[in-house]
Design a protein around this motif. Structure first.
Motif, mmCIF file in Angstrom:
data_model
loop_
_atom_site.group_PDB
_atom_site.id
_atom_site.type_symbol
_atom_site.label_atom_id
_atom_site.label_comp_id
_atom_site.label_asym_id
_atom_site.label_seq_id
_atom_site.Cartn_x
_atom_site.Cartn_y
_atom_site.Cartn_z
ATOM 1 N N CYS A 171 -5.613 35.420 48.218
ATOM 2 C CA CYS A 171 -5.933 35.956 49.547
ATOM 3 C C CYS A 171 -4.695 36.199 50.425
ATOM 4 O O CYS A 171 -3.861 35.312 50.608
ATOM 5 C CB CYS A 171 -6.887 34.991 50.259
ATOM 6 S SG CYS A 171 -7.297 35.508 51.931
ATOM 7 N N CYS A 224 -10.456 38.231 57.963
ATOM 8 C CA CYS A 224 -10.339 38.936 56.671
ATOM 9 C C CYS A 224 -9.873 40.378 56.924
ATOM 10 O O CYS A 224 -10.446 41.082 57.751
ATOM 11 C CB CYS A 224 -11.693 38.930 55.966
ATOM 12 S SG CYS A 224 -11.754 40.021 54.537
ATOM 13 N N CYS A 249 -8.473 43.475 52.279
ATOM 14 C CA CYS A 249 -7.519 43.994 51.282
ATOM 15 C C CYS A 249 -8.149 44.025 49.887
ATOM 16 O O CYS A 249 -7.670 44.708 48.994
ATOM 17 C CB CYS A 249 -6.260 43.144 51.261
ATOM 18 S SG CYS A 249 -6.563 41.431 50.758
ATOM 19 N N ASN A 250 -9.213 43.213 49.706
ATOM 20 C CA ASN A 250 -9.964 43.168 48.442
ATOM 21 C C ASN A 250 -9.194 42.586 47.264
ATOM 22 O O ASN A 250 -9.604 42.773 46.114
ATOM 23 C CB ASN A 250 -10.508 44.551 48.081
ATOM 24 C CG ASN A 250 -11.882 44.740 48.694
ATOM 25 O OD1 ASN A 250 -12.776 43.928 48.494
ATOM 26 N ND2 ASN A 250 -12.055 45.788 49.475
ATOM 27 N N CYS A 261 -9.144 39.509 46.608
ATOM 28 C CA CYS A 261 -10.099 38.523 46.097
ATOM 29 C C CYS A 261 -11.141 39.184 45.194
ATOM 30 O O CYS A 261 -11.552 38.622 44.178
ATOM 31 C CB CYS A 261 -10.781 37.812 47.256
ATOM 32 S SG CYS A 261 -11.565 38.950 48.412
#
Ligand code: SF4
Ligand code: SF4
Length: 254
Positions: free
Chosen positions: A73, A109, A112-113, A115
């Protein structure tokens, strides 16, 4: 700091005695420190279902707590308290009050993806973060974030006209969030764009700003989208127990 150290041993759970002598031994102050047990009594057994009912949260039940989301993350690298794996654990366990302790950072959050790509179980943790932030807003634990307001402005324009006119989105967004339109960065960006923009394109932008562009024959699509949105909202309100609460409040008022 490991997660369990941070969350299980909290300053408010530490007990010391200013003056304490045990069997003739002075154990005053930090020598008498003990950790009060944490007892969770207020489980929300529906919490996982509530998050799963919101867009992005659908696959939360797949999580096996490997921690790959947190390890990858972007925000966790800057703020170790931002911990998707931990929040997913709390949600699956129904530990609502524990989740609420972090309510002011869950919205951070950045989508950014990383994760999402790291997750071996296709939980879609980014979606779970969005669903959780949305859940906090719907339940009244946090005010609407600027991100939510932007999404609303954007969606309203698409539904109304079938088109996006960026200038109008920015204007409406600033108006709803109480921000001045003439911000230095925006003025500078507009100047640079104007310098490089072909003349025809500039005219098209100006016309779009003055006369709201619309997709031809959009009325049927608009009605269908509006109906779908209403259905989905009703479904979510029911899943979160908000529909019942609203009816109850109306009943009380009558
Ligand atoms: S999408 Fe959100 S939760 Fe996922 S890695 Fe990026 S900042 Fe972290
Ligand atoms: S990477 Fe996926 S399976 Fe692993 S803890 Fe995160 S959400 Fe759960």
């Amino acid at each position: 700091m490991p997660i369990h150290e941070k969350t299980l041993i909290r300053p408010e759970n530490l007990r010391t005695h200013d003056k304490l002598v045990v069997d003739g031994v002075d154990v005053s102050g930090h020598w008498s420190t003990f950790i009060e047990s944490r007892v969770v009594r207020d489980y929300n057994e529906a919490l996982q279902d509530e998050i799963a009912a919101l867009p992005g949260g659908e696959h939360i039940h797949r999580c096996w707590q490997c921690g790959s989301c947190t390890n990858s993350c972007t925000v966790n690298a800057i703020n170790p308290d931002f911990n998707p794996r931990y929040w997913i654990y709390l949600i699956r366990m129904g530990m609502e009050s524990e989740l609420l302790r972090d309510k002011d950072i869950i919205w951070q959050c950045v989508s950014c993806n990383k994760c999402t790509y790291a997750c071996p179980r296709d939980v879609f943790p980014e979606g779970v973060m969005k669903a959780t932030a949305h859940w906090l807003e719907l339940k009244g634990h946090t005010p609407k974030s600027k991100s939510t307001i932007f999404d609303q402005v954007f969606t309203e324009q698409v539904v109304a006209t079938g088109k996006i006119e960026e200038g109008r989105v920015i204007r409406d967004f600033f108006a709803r969030t109480g921000q001045p339109l003439l911000q230095d960065w925006l003025v500078e960006m507009a100047k640079r764009v104007a310098r490089r923009l072909p003349f025809k394109q500039g005219i098209a932008f100006a016309l779009a700003a003055l006369f709201r562009p619309r997709t031809r024959g959009w009325a049927k699509a608009r009605a269908a989208i509006a109906e779908y949105v209403q259905e989905q909202e009703a479904h979510r309100r029911k899943a979160l127990g908000l529909a019942a609460r609203a009816e109850h409040e109306v009943g009380d008022g009558a």
